[in-house]
Design an enzyme around this catalytic site. Structure first.
Site, PDB file in Angstrom:
ATOM      1  N   ASP A   7      -5.584   7.081   2.752  1.00 16.74           N
ATOM      2  CA  ASP A   7      -4.352   6.786   2.018  1.00 16.74           C
ATOM      3  C   ASP A   7      -3.241   7.526   2.764  1.00 16.74           C
ATOM      4  O   ASP A   7      -3.060   8.729   2.590  1.00 16.74           O
ATOM      5  CB  ASP A   7      -4.447   7.270   0.574  1.00 16.74           C
ATOM      6  CG  ASP A   7      -3.151   7.050  -0.191  1.00 16.74           C
ATOM      7  OD1 ASP A   7      -2.528   5.983  -0.013  1.00 16.74           O
ATOM      8  OD2 ASP A   7      -2.752   7.952  -0.959  1.00 16.74           O
ATOM      9  N   GLU A  66      -5.014   1.816   3.750  1.00 20.98           N
ATOM     10  CA  GLU A  66      -4.113   1.044   2.898  1.00 20.98           C
ATOM     11  C   GLU A  66      -2.933   0.544   3.717  1.00 20.98           C
ATOM     12  O   GLU A  66      -2.396   1.267   4.556  1.00 20.98           O
ATOM     13  CB  GLU A  66      -3.621   1.930   1.754  1.00 20.98           C
ATOM     14  CG  GLU A  66      -3.019   1.166   0.601  1.00 20.98           C
ATOM     15  CD  GLU A  66      -2.807   2.043  -0.607  1.00 20.98           C
ATOM     16  OE1 GLU A  66      -3.562   1.902  -1.571  1.00 20.98           O
ATOM     17  OE2 GLU A  66      -1.878   2.875  -0.574  1.00 20.98           O
ATOM     18  N   ASP A 138      -4.160  11.509  -4.148  1.00 23.02           N
ATOM     19  CA  ASP A 138      -4.213  10.939  -2.800  1.00 23.02           C
ATOM     20  C   ASP A 138      -5.647  10.809  -2.299  1.00 23.02           C
ATOM     21  O   ASP A 138      -5.992   9.832  -1.631  1.00 23.02           O
ATOM     22  CB  ASP A 138      -3.371  11.765  -1.833  1.00 23.02           C
ATOM     23  CG  ASP A 138      -1.892  11.716  -2.190  1.00 23.02           C
ATOM     24  OD1 ASP A 138      -1.292  10.640  -2.014  1.00 23.02           O
ATOM     25  OD2 ASP A 138      -1.358  12.731  -2.659  1.00 23.02           O
TER      26      ASP A 138
END
Length: 171
Positions: A7, A66, A138
């Site tokens: 992420d 992502e 996160d």
């Protein structure tokens, strides 16, 4: 198959490592790369070096990350894109296939809703991986990316004539 989920962020980059055994995910490790450098080049180096260290430590078979979404602030989106680039380069540097997933696809895969909140993602990651504590946001997002890749790859592998993973691949 061991999957490293990322992420990306220019100040905090989450990572999550899982093993997929069929449809069953096994938690290995997660955390955050904290970026204290003030200059952009220094931040990107910290991300690159941090992801490289995780790759060497855990020897994943692939990296899932992502995709950038357009936020209200174009400057923030550009910095996020550069952080992603540093993480992708680390994966490619270690000859890992890299797959990308949209935030809504990751949320859909983990919670059943593409509009799930961070808290819902954290809860489902904890539940799916049987964790005793809720991971930091996160790190939970990175684990969700890895879970999305693991489940999407397993689903695609069962479809006739379909191979590989969802999303773009960098090699």
């Amino acid at each position: 198959m061991r999957i490293l989920g990322i992420d990306p962020g220019s100040r905090l980059t989450g990572y999550g490592v899982i093993d997929m055994d069929g449809d069953h995910a096994i938690y290995i490790d997660s955390g955050c790369i904290r970026i204290a450098a003030d200059d952009l080049a220094g931040r990107l180096k910290v991300i690159f070096d941090g992801v490289c260290e995780i790759i060497v430590r855990h020897a994943p078979a692939c990296l899932a990350i992502e995709q950038v979404f357009m936020a209200r602030n174009a400057d923030s989106a550009l910095k996020l894109g550069q952080a992603r680039g540093a993480a992708i380069c680390a994966g490619v540097r270690h000859d890992l296939p890299v797959s990308e997933y949209t935030p809504s696809l990751v949320k859909q895969a983990v919670t059943g809703s593409g509009r799930a909140s961070k808290e819902q993602v954290q809860h489902m990651v904890r539940t799916l991986l049987g964790l005793s504590d809720t991971p930091q946001a996160d790190a939970a997002d990175a684990l969700a990316v890895a879970l999305c890749h693991g489940h999407t790859g397993n689903s695609l592998a069962r479809m006739p004539g379909v191979g590989g993973s969802r999303g773009g691949r960098w090699r």
